[in-house]
Design an enzyme around this catalytic site. Sequence first.
Site, PDB file in Angstrom:
ATOM      1  CG  ASN A 248      19.671  -9.197   5.633  1.00 27.63           C
ATOM      2  OD1 ASN A 248      20.809  -9.516   6.003  1.00 27.63           O
ATOM      3  ND2 ASN A 248      18.678 -10.063   5.579  1.00 27.63           N
TER       4      ASN A 248
ATOM      5  CG  ASN B 270       7.715 -11.365   0.852  1.00 23.81           C
ATOM      6  OD1 ASN B 270       6.864 -10.485   0.843  1.00 23.81           O
ATOM      7  ND2 ASN B 270       7.935 -12.127   1.918  1.00 23.81           N
TER       8      ASN B 270
ATOM      9  CG  PHE C 148      -1.547   1.205   1.645  1.00 16.05           C
ATOM     10  CD1 PHE C 148      -2.189   2.044   0.739  1.00 16.05           C
ATOM     11  CD2 PHE C 148      -1.497   1.586   2.992  1.00 16.05           C
ATOM     12  CE1 PHE C 148      -2.752   3.246   1.162  1.00 16.05           C
ATOM     13  CE2 PHE C 148      -2.061   2.774   3.420  1.00 16.05           C
ATOM     14  CZ  PHE C 148      -2.672   3.610   2.502  1.00 16.05           C
TER      15      PHE C 148
ATOM     16  N   GLY D 115      23.078  -3.470   6.805  1.00 12.98           N
ATOM     17  CA  GLY D 115      24.355  -3.986   6.261  1.00 12.98           C
ATOM     18  C   GLY D 115      24.573  -3.489   4.838  1.00 12.98           C
TER      19      GLY D 115
ATOM     20  CE  LYS E 262       7.223  -2.269  11.210  1.00 14.33           C
ATOM     21  NZ  LYS E 262       7.752  -1.733   9.949  1.00 14.33           N
TER      22      LYS E 262
ATOM     23  CG  ASP F  10      11.767 -13.171   2.847  1.00 10.77           C
ATOM     24  OD1 ASP F  10      12.142 -12.283   3.633  1.00 10.77           O
ATOM     25  OD2 ASP F  10      11.071 -14.140   3.197  1.00 10.77           O
TER      26      ASP F  10
ATOM     27  NE  ARG G  97      -3.468  -2.050   6.965  1.00 10.02           N
ATOM     28  CZ  ARG G  97      -2.359  -1.594   6.419  1.00 10.02           C
ATOM     29  NH1 ARG G  97      -1.630  -0.706   7.045  1.00 10.02           N
ATOM     30  NH2 ARG G  97      -1.972  -2.041   5.234  1.00 10.02           N
TER      31      ARG G  97
ATOM     32  CE1 TYR H 286       3.900  -3.959  11.722  1.00 15.33           C
ATOM     33  CE2 TYR H 286       2.908  -2.692  13.498  1.00 15.33           C
ATOM     34  CZ  TYR H 286       3.353  -2.779  12.194  1.00 15.33           C
ATOM     35  OH  TYR H 286       3.258  -1.675  11.370  1.00 15.33           O
TER      36      TYR H 286
HETATM   37  P1  NAD Z   1       1.448  -3.509   3.236  1.00 15.84           P
HETATM   38  O1  NAD Z   1       1.178  -4.818   3.876  1.00 15.84           O
HETATM   39  O2  NAD Z   1       0.514  -3.042   2.174  1.00 15.84           O
HETATM   40  O3  NAD Z   1       2.912  -3.437   2.644  1.00 15.84           O
HETATM   41  C1  NAD Z   1       4.004  -4.176   3.163  1.00 15.84           C
HETATM   42  C2  NAD Z   1       4.778  -4.736   1.990  1.00 15.84           C
HETATM   43  O4  NAD Z   1       5.918  -5.464   2.485  1.00 15.84           O
HETATM   44  C3  NAD Z   1       3.946  -5.719   1.160  1.00 15.84           C
HETATM   45  O5  NAD Z   1       4.062  -5.411  -0.201  1.00 15.84           O
HETATM   46  C4  NAD Z   1       4.573  -7.082   1.499  1.00 15.84           C
HETATM   47  O6  NAD Z   1       4.428  -8.017   0.459  1.00 15.84           O
HETATM   48  C5  NAD Z   1       6.004  -6.696   1.765  1.00 15.84           C
HETATM   49  N1  NAD Z   1       6.730  -7.650   2.617  1.00 15.84           N
HETATM   50  C6  NAD Z   1       6.298  -8.213   3.776  1.00 15.84           C
HETATM   51  N2  NAD Z   1       7.251  -9.032   4.258  1.00 15.84           N
HETATM   52  C7  NAD Z   1       8.304  -8.976   3.383  1.00 15.84           C
HETATM   53  C8  NAD Z   1       9.579  -9.611   3.323  1.00 15.84           C
HETATM   54  N3  NAD Z   1       9.986 -10.461   4.279  1.00 15.84           N
HETATM   55  N4  NAD Z   1      10.389  -9.332   2.271  1.00 15.84           N
HETATM   56  C9  NAD Z   1       9.990  -8.472   1.302  1.00 15.84           C
HETATM   57  N5  NAD Z   1       8.795  -7.856   1.292  1.00 15.84           N
HETATM   58  C10 NAD Z   1       7.967  -8.101   2.334  1.00 15.84           C
HETATM   59  O7  NAD Z   1       1.503  -2.434   4.428  1.00 15.84           O
HETATM   60  P2  NAD Z   1       1.712  -0.860   4.394  1.00 15.84           P
HETATM   61  O8  NAD Z   1       0.573  -0.261   5.097  1.00 15.84           O
HETATM   62  O9  NAD Z   1       2.053  -0.406   3.023  1.00 15.84           O
HETATM   63  O10 NAD Z   1       2.980  -0.703   5.336  1.00 15.84           O
HETATM   64  C11 NAD Z   1       4.273  -0.424   4.845  1.00 15.84           C
HETATM   65  C12 NAD Z   1       5.222  -0.188   6.011  1.00 15.84           C
HETATM   66  O11 NAD Z   1       4.767   0.926   6.783  1.00 15.84           O
HETATM   67  C13 NAD Z   1       5.320  -1.366   6.971  1.00 15.84           C
HETATM   68  O12 NAD Z   1       6.664  -1.488   7.393  1.00 15.84           O
HETATM   69  C14 NAD Z   1       4.451  -0.956   8.123  1.00 15.84           C
HETATM   70  O13 NAD Z   1       4.863  -1.540   9.335  1.00 15.84           O
HETATM   71  C15 NAD Z   1       4.632   0.549   8.134  1.00 15.84           C
HETATM   72  N6  NAD Z   1       3.467   1.218   8.745  1.00 15.84           N
HETATM   73  C16 NAD Z   1       2.293   1.343   8.079  1.00 15.84           C
HETATM   74  C17 NAD Z   1       1.213   1.957   8.699  1.00 15.84           C
HETATM   75  C18 NAD Z   1      -0.113   2.148   8.014  1.00 15.84           C
HETATM   76  O14 NAD Z   1      -1.059   2.637   8.639  1.00 15.84           O
HETATM   77  N7  NAD Z   1      -0.268   1.847   6.743  1.00 15.84           N
HETATM   78  C19 NAD Z   1       1.334   2.417  10.019  1.00 15.84           C
HETATM   79  C20 NAD Z   1       2.548   2.233  10.669  1.00 15.84           C
HETATM   80  C21 NAD Z   1       3.620   1.636  10.029  1.00 15.84           C
HETATM   81  N1  UDP Z   2      24.230  -7.454   3.850  1.00  9.30           N
HETATM   82  C1  UDP Z   2      23.451  -7.406   2.724  1.00  9.30           C
HETATM   83  N2  UDP Z   2      23.910  -6.713   1.650  1.00  9.30           N
HETATM   84  C2  UDP Z   2      25.095  -6.056   1.661  1.00  9.30           C
HETATM   85  C3  UDP Z   2      25.864  -6.087   2.841  1.00  9.30           C
HETATM   86  C4  UDP Z   2      25.413  -6.795   3.927  1.00  9.30           C
HETATM   87  O1  UDP Z   2      22.368  -7.993   2.664  1.00  9.30           O
HETATM   88  O2  UDP Z   2      25.432  -5.431   0.636  1.00  9.30           O
HETATM   89  C5  UDP Z   2      23.702  -8.174   5.008  1.00  9.30           C
HETATM   90  C6  UDP Z   2      24.514  -9.404   5.364  1.00  9.30           C
HETATM   91  O3  UDP Z   2      23.623 -10.493   5.427  1.00  9.30           O
HETATM   92  C7  UDP Z   2      25.044  -9.125   6.757  1.00  9.30           C
HETATM   93  C8  UDP Z   2      24.109  -8.038   7.278  1.00  9.30           C
HETATM   94  O4  UDP Z   2      23.727  -7.313   6.132  1.00  9.30           O
HETATM   95  O5  UDP Z   2      24.930 -10.246   7.581  1.00  9.30           O
HETATM   96  C9  UDP Z   2      24.761  -7.089   8.256  1.00  9.30           C
HETATM   97  O6  UDP Z   2      25.915  -6.552   7.660  1.00  9.30           O
HETATM   98  P1  UDP Z   2      27.127  -6.025   8.547  1.00  9.30           P
HETATM   99  O7  UDP Z   2      28.199  -5.606   7.587  1.00  9.30           O
HETATM  100  O8  UDP Z   2      26.654  -5.032   9.503  1.00  9.30           O
HETATM  101  O9  UDP Z   2      27.532  -7.276   9.413  1.00  9.30           O
HETATM  102  P2  UDP Z   2      28.347  -8.604   9.115  1.00  9.30           P
HETATM  103  O10 UDP Z   2      28.508  -8.752   7.619  1.00  9.30           O
HETATM  104  O11 UDP Z   2      29.620  -8.378   9.808  1.00  9.30           O
HETATM  105  O12 UDP Z   2      27.495  -9.670   9.723  1.00  9.30           O
HETATM  106  N1  UDP Z   3     -11.376  -2.326  14.182  1.00 14.25           N
HETATM  107  C1  UDP Z   3     -12.766  -2.480  14.211  1.00 14.25           C
HETATM  108  N2  UDP Z   3     -13.336  -3.206  13.209  1.00 14.25           N
HETATM  109  C2  UDP Z   3     -12.619  -3.765  12.196  1.00 14.25           C
HETATM  110  C3  UDP Z   3     -11.208  -3.591  12.174  1.00 14.25           C
HETATM  111  C4  UDP Z   3     -10.622  -2.869  13.202  1.00 14.25           C
HETATM  112  O1  UDP Z   3     -13.450  -1.975  15.100  1.00 14.25           O
HETATM  113  O2  UDP Z   3     -13.234  -4.396  11.324  1.00 14.25           O
HETATM  114  C5  UDP Z   3     -10.741  -1.525  15.256  1.00 14.25           C
HETATM  115  C6  UDP Z   3      -9.573  -2.197  15.944  1.00 14.25           C
HETATM  116  O3  UDP Z   3     -10.015  -2.999  17.012  1.00 14.25           O
HETATM  117  C7  UDP Z   3      -8.768  -0.989  16.403  1.00 14.25           C
HETATM  118  C8  UDP Z   3      -9.028   0.056  15.317  1.00 14.25           C
HETATM  119  O4  UDP Z   3     -10.218  -0.350  14.651  1.00 14.25           O
HETATM  120  O5  UDP Z   3      -9.261  -0.516  17.626  1.00 14.25           O
HETATM  121  C9  UDP Z   3      -7.893   0.176  14.300  1.00 14.25           C
HETATM  122  O6  UDP Z   3      -7.595  -1.120  13.832  1.00 14.25           O
HETATM  123  P1  UDP Z   3      -6.551  -1.415  12.652  1.00 14.25           P
HETATM  124  O7  UDP Z   3      -6.440  -2.893  12.555  1.00 14.25           O
HETATM  125  O8  UDP Z   3      -6.918  -0.658  11.436  1.00 14.25           O
HETATM  126  O9  UDP Z   3      -5.179  -0.770  13.158  1.00 14.25           O
HETATM  127  P2  UDP Z   3      -4.382  -0.731  14.527  1.00 14.25           P
HETATM  128  O10 UDP Z   3      -5.146  -1.429  15.592  1.00 14.25           O
HETATM  129  O11 UDP Z   3      -3.101  -1.390  14.205  1.00 14.25           O
HETATM  130  O12 UDP Z   3      -4.272   0.722  14.807  1.00 14.25           O
END
Ligand code: NAD
Ligand code: UDP
Ligand code: UDP
Length: 320
Positions: free
Chosen positions: A105, A40, A19, A108, A155, A64, A192, A151
């Site tokens: 990653n 991913n 999103f 790094g 984070k 990923d 959501r 989560y």
């Molecule tokens: P989203 O689920 O639409 O997007 C997340 C994206 O990350 C997806 O495209 C998913 O396929 C990808 N992804 C998940 N795991 C992955 C992995 N291991 N490797 C590669 N890709 C991966 O959610 P969003 O709302 O677009 O959120 C984006 C970012 O913003 C997230 O980090 C989320 O925690 C943060 N965020 C969003 C909100 C919000 O309200 N939308 C609020 C707080 C934080």
């Molecule tokens: N890494 C990566 N891409 C790069 C360099 C690093 O994905 O171009 C990843 C790698 O898996 C490494 C991690 O980032 O384990 C952390 O990197 P850093 O150099 O801090 O630590 P180290 O290599 O010593 O574990």
């Molecule tokens: N919520 C709700 N009905 C739904 C989905 C969510 O009442 O169908 C409520 C949920 O319990 C929370 C708020 O709406 O209090 C926001 O939920 P969301 O999952 O969007 O985000 P987050 O809780 O992560 O802020």
Amino acid sequence: MTRTYDSRKRILVTGGAGFLGSHLCDRLLAQGHEVLCVDNLFTGNKRNIYHLHSNPLFEFMRHDVTFPLYIEVDEIYNLACPASPVHYQHDPVQTTKTSVLGAINMLGLAKRLKCKVLQASTSEVYGDPLVHPQTETYWGNVNPLGPRSCYDEGKRCAETLFFDYHRQIGLEIKVARIFNTYGPRMHEADGRVVSNFVVQALGGDPITIFGDGQQTRSFCYVDDLVDGLIRLMETDQTVTGPINLGNPVEFTIRELAEAVLKLTDSKAQLVFSDLPADDPRQRRPDITLAQQELNWNPKIELNDGLPETISYFRKLLAEL
Ligand code: NAD
Ligand code: UDP
Ligand code: UDP
């Protein structure tokens, strides 16, 4: 905007098919940059980036982020992570891995490339907050063992890693704490509240309110949020964050339901069920820091952002 080879950056957006990520890709391309979208497709969708495939400045890589990534870029936005409670609780271990190993990653990678890296953190780091509105200095009230912990703690640990890379090796970091954001391209089934209510209202299905609907959230429209992320990335190296990004206008969930019913002209019923565990009771960002450091203010009110979101879902549901 057309750029020369010298002023065009090559920018990595992880989670770029999601999103927020897909809107960020759009905006960076519109600024004339090259974008590498890494995703991913766990919660993201190719549909969100179809329109970019013919753009020679755009590239998609299915990957990923829990695995290392060796590429060459000038800047990194790390957004990869499922964001809705339904999705992040589906495979909690993978959620923590995505936050923690994904951060390692990307840090790094940034370390090797000596480039800036921005982390999409979240208001969830404040948990069920005892301070209201939330300022960046508040340490939060987070349950480390509950269903949301994968989560929240993932984070929080990612933030720790960002600040340790910054202190230990001087990496240029930017940490944004994003509050509830909504808009077109939210996943129609990600659970959501905004997407749920809009999809339910358009389908004439009951609007599912968890608890009594008196819990609050503050909803930021996606365009405002993307603007904030880009402004944060463009700050000088003294600005690391964390910085709250969100709309400080607070609504109860019941008020949101009523606004959606009105704007969709729907007669759907409200149904009430139990509040999920650890569901925060109130949430509103204090955005003083973003106003000062980024000269940023959200501009789009719920009454303007919701109709855009409703039209998106109306069209999408007709196509599905
Ligand atoms: P989203 O689920 O639409 O997007 C997340 C994206 O990350 C997806 O495209 C998913 O396929 C990808 N992804 C998940 N795991 C992955 C992995 N291991 N490797 C590669 N890709 C991966 O959610 P969003 O709302 O677009 O959120 C984006 C970012 O913003 C997230 O980090 C989320 O925690 C943060 N965020 C969003 C909100 C919000 O309200 N939308 C609020 C707080 C934080
Ligand atoms: N890494 C990566 N891409 C790069 C360099 C690093 O994905 O171009 C990843 C790698 O898996 C490494 C991690 O980032 O384990 C952390 O990197 P850093 O150099 O801090 O630590 P180290 O290599 O010593 O574990
Ligand atoms: N919520 C709700 N009905 C739904 C989905 C969510 O009442 O169908 C409520 C949920 O319990 C929370 C708020 O709406 O209090 C926001 O939920 P969301 O999952 O969007 O985000 P987050 O809780 O992560 O802020």
